[in-house]
Design a protein around this motif. Structure first.
Motif, short mmCIF file in Angstrom:
data_model
loop_
_atom_site.label_atom_id
_atom_site.label_comp_id
_atom_site.label_asym_id
_atom_site.label_seq_id
_atom_site.Cartn_x
_atom_site.Cartn_y
_atom_site.Cartn_z
N LEU A 182 -8.50 -29.56 -7.29
CA LEU A 182 -8.57 -28.65 -6.15
C LEU A 182 -8.04 -29.30 -4.89
CD1 LEU A 182 -12.04 -27.01 -6.86
CD2 LEU A 182 -9.84 -25.82 -6.78
N VAL A 223 -14.78 -24.10 -0.84
CA VAL A 223 -14.42 -23.64 -2.18
C VAL A 223 -15.60 -23.97 -3.08
CG1 VAL A 223 -12.78 -23.79 -4.08
CG2 VAL A 223 -11.97 -24.02 -1.72
N VAL A 250 -15.17 -19.26 -0.46
CA VAL A 250 -14.37 -18.72 -1.56
C VAL A 250 -14.98 -19.22 -2.86
CG1 VAL A 250 -12.10 -18.65 -2.66
CG2 VAL A 250 -12.28 -18.64 -0.16
N PHE A 293 -14.98 -20.04 -6.59
CA PHE A 293 -13.99 -20.36 -7.62
C PHE A 293 -14.76 -20.87 -8.82
CE2 PHE A 293 -10.61 -23.31 -9.35
CZ PHE A 293 -9.75 -22.30 -9.74
N VAL A 345 -12.58 -15.88 -7.08
CA VAL A 345 -11.45 -16.17 -7.95
C VAL A 345 -12.00 -16.83 -9.20
CG1 VAL A 345 -9.24 -17.37 -8.19
CG2 VAL A 345 -9.96 -16.54 -5.94
N LYS A 356 -11.97 -19.22 -12.38
CA LYS A 356 -11.32 -20.42 -12.92
C LYS A 356 -10.61 -20.07 -14.23
CE LYS A 356 -14.44 -24.17 -11.45
NZ LYS A 356 -15.42 -25.14 -11.96
N PHE A 378 -5.54 -21.01 -10.58
CA PHE A 378 -5.15 -21.72 -9.37
C PHE A 378 -4.12 -20.95 -8.53
CE2 PHE A 378 -6.85 -25.13 -12.03
CZ PHE A 378 -7.68 -25.77 -11.12
N LEU A 407 -6.01 -18.62 -6.39
CA LEU A 407 -6.73 -19.36 -5.36
C LEU A 407 -5.79 -19.76 -4.23
CD1 LEU A 407 -9.46 -20.68 -4.54
CD2 LEU A 407 -8.64 -22.76 -5.69
N GLU A 408 -4.58 -20.19 -4.57
CA GLU A 408 -3.60 -20.55 -3.55
C GLU A 408 -3.26 -19.35 -2.66
OE1 GLU A 408 -0.30 -23.35 -4.68
OE2 GLU A 408 -1.02 -22.86 -6.68
#
Length: 286
Positions: free
Chosen positions: A19, A53, A80, A82, A101, A103, A106, A109-110
């Protein structure tokens, strides 16, 4: 514009490292990491984080409780979620999560963090996770008795992978008793046994083969529900139960936007052959 400060809360040190590498280039400085709610609260207060995160499965506590505490006590901090343990999505958003978001998506997430970094707010359509499509890959040309597919069709499948899919390369460190006679015969036979372990834990859409150098490779297609390190742990569990001779090691990487998947294959094979992980650190990310 100065980087926004971020804290990564996850009980998995490998994933915290991933991350940190993922979100740094999109406008964030990861000021601290935490593996438990108590540790997270201490560092978030200390660094005055703009964004957290947050995984929901933390050591010695629940991410949901930490979320509610942050929303009540630090409403200016964006949280956020994740996590691969998302159950009550509406409940998380109602509790105050900025976005959720799943897992290991990614790329999503970006997008979420990039929107927050450059606009300070978040488009409503980005708050909920969107299921990533499974790429339309041709089936294997054939399968060996061990469940492995020919290299040519495996390589072709790799070229059809999407951003966020993963490549895992495996190898084996021999035992002290084997090291003196560790020639191409023992190496090849042990690698084949390791590839069979990988084939035994794969899902239907995942692929397993051997590189021309004999390195076992697994393609985790369409967001494996757990991060590659969890897949590696399952492979090691099968190895310990069925073989228990030598130490499996591995290298993994996520396909990124604009990167040919074949490039990731080559990097993973090269890394596991020439920059091997060690028994103390058996898995690393590239």
């Amino acid at each position: 514009m100065a980087p926004r400060s971020a804290v990564v809360c996850d009980d998995d040190p490998l994933l915290r490292c991933v991350l940190t590498r993922v979100i740094g280039p999109i406008g964030y400085e990861v000021c601290a990491e935490a593996e438990s709610p108590s540790e997270a609260l201490e560092v978030i207060d200390r660094v005055h984080a703009d964004v957290v995160v947050l995984d929901l499965a933390l050591r010695d506590g629940r991410g949901e409780d930490l979320l509610r505490h942050l929303v009540a006590e630090r409403p200016e901090t964006k949280v956020v979620v994740f996590s691969s343990h998302v159950g009550d999505l509406d409940g998380l958003l109602t509790a105050g999560a900025t976005a959720v978001v799943e897992k290991p998506d990614f790329p999503a997430l970006e997008v979420v963090l990039g929107d927050l970094a450059h606009g300070g707010s978040l488009r409503q359509d980005l708050r909920r996770p969107v299921a990533r499509p499974i790429p339309a890959l041709d089936p294997p040309d054939a399968l060996s008795l061990s469940g492995l597919e020919p290299w040519a069709s495996f390589r072709k499948a790799a070229e059809g992978m999407l951003s966020g899919d993963a490549v895992l390369a495996l190898d084996l460190i021999p035992t002290a008793s084997d090291s003196g006679s560790w020639d191409h015969v023992l190496r090849t036979d042990h690698r084949l046994a390791l590839a069979r372990c990988a084939a035994s834990v794969r899902r239907d859409q995942d692929r397993v083969s051997l590189s021309p150098d004999g390195v076992p490779l697994l393609l985790a297609v369409a967001s494996h529900p757990e991060a590659p390190e969890a897949v590696f742990c399952r492979i090691r569990e099968v190895w310990a139960r069925e073989v228990d001779r030598g130490t499996p090691v591995g290298v993994y990487g996520h396909v990124r936007k604009g990167m040919p998947a074949g490039t990731m294959l080559d990097h993973a094979v090269e890394a596991v052959l020439f920059d091997e992980p060690t028994p103390d650190h058996p898995l690393r990310m590239i």
